[in-house]
Motif scaffolding. Sequence first.
Motif, PDB file in Angstrom:
ATOM      1  N   LEU A 144       0.839  -1.206   0.000  1.00  0.00           N
ATOM      2  CA  LEU A 144       0.000   0.000   0.000  1.00  0.00           C
ATOM      3  C   LEU A 144       0.870   1.249   0.000  1.00  0.00           C
ATOM      4  N   GLY A 145       1.955   1.201   0.774  1.00  0.00           N
ATOM      5  CA  GLY A 145       2.864   2.341   0.803  1.00  0.00           C
ATOM      6  C   GLY A 145       3.528   2.569  -0.542  1.00  0.00           C
ATOM      7  N   VAL A 146       3.925   1.467  -1.183  1.00  0.00           N
ATOM      8  CA  VAL A 146       4.550   1.585  -2.508  1.00  0.00           C
ATOM      9  C   VAL A 146       3.545   2.131  -3.519  1.00  0.00           C
ATOM     10  N   THR A 147       2.291   1.662  -3.443  1.00  0.00           N
ATOM     11  CA  THR A 147       1.247   2.134  -4.367  1.00  0.00           C
ATOM     12  C   THR A 147       1.023   3.633  -4.226  1.00  0.00           C
ATOM     13  N   ALA A 148       1.074   4.105  -2.979  1.00  0.00           N
ATOM     14  CA  ALA A 148       0.832   5.534  -2.738  1.00  0.00           C
ATOM     15  C   ALA A 148       2.014   6.403  -3.152  1.00  0.00           C
ATOM     16  N   SER A 149       3.230   5.843  -3.108  1.00  0.00           N
ATOM     17  CA  SER A 149       4.416   6.667  -3.371  1.00  0.00           C
ATOM     18  C   SER A 149       4.991   6.496  -4.770  1.00  0.00           C
ATOM     19  N   GLU A 150       4.664   5.384  -5.424  1.00  0.00           N
ATOM     20  CA  GLU A 150       5.211   5.129  -6.757  1.00  0.00           C
ATOM     21  C   GLU A 150       4.106   5.174  -7.806  1.00  0.00           C
ATOM     22  N   PRO A 151       4.110   6.187  -8.669  1.00  0.00           N
ATOM     23  CA  PRO A 151       3.062   6.301  -9.694  1.00  0.00           C
ATOM     24  C   PRO A 151       3.029   5.111 -10.654  1.00  0.00           C
ATOM     25  N   ASP A 152       4.185   4.493 -10.886  1.00  0.00           N
ATOM     26  CA  ASP A 152       4.242   3.367 -11.824  1.00  0.00           C
ATOM     27  C   ASP A 152       3.669   2.077 -11.231  1.00  0.00           C
ATOM     28  N   PHE A 153       3.456   2.077  -9.938  1.00  0.00           N
ATOM     29  CA  PHE A 153       2.922   0.880  -9.272  1.00  0.00           C
ATOM     30  C   PHE A 153       1.442   1.120  -9.006  1.00  0.00           C
TER      31      PHE A 153
END
Length: 227
Positions: free
Chosen positions: A65-74
């Motif tokens: 969830l953290g990666v989804t929120a911080s990485e636009p490509d994810f």
Amino acid sequence: MKIDSPKIHGSLIIISTIIFFPVAILLILIRFAAHARVNHLRVKDYKIVGHAFLTFYGLIVAILLGVTASEPDFGAGDFTLMAIVFGIILGAPAFIFYLLANNRKNKMQNLYGRYYQLTTSEGVHTVSALAQLTGESESNVKQDISYMIATDRLPGARLNPATGQIAMDGRRSSGSPDAEAAAATERPAGRPPVAVTCFGCGASSQIVPGVQAECEFCGNALSVSGR
């Protein structure tokens, strides 16, 4: 009589799972080895492994969830795919260990009920005889009977570990089949245990009516009216 307690507390394993999963695996292996001959702790051992896998899965989902929120490509699709993959990888062993815990719990409840019937109603008062009748090893029978006495699952009983004799209501049996049969006719049959659902965790335990006991999973006090 002292009840064996877990050598490594479950909360420590869960904390280790959050901090560093390999450490949790090491602690689980140590706990399993320490409890290899402690029957009544195996249910908790299996359940704590299931808890550890689900806790680790929850941690991974939080990271995703953290990666989804911080990485636009994810994107959301990537998150869903990864959540499903890890859900299968970690959820499957969690389910297996919960299933093992439930099977072990049912086995031990049936075994405790059998011990109770043999000792209170059928006059079997030697560890060796109980081992033959149940198919358990004598060391397991000694351990199980000691646990039943300590948790009031076998009220009025005393075990002599050295001789393997079980005294009921303070009276020692001679160990011979004739003497044990005579003792069984001299005293009334004990009350059989009944299934009670714990109000705290929802687990089912076998409790003797009129005897105070504890839930073997969460420690809440359990009792059934002796009327």
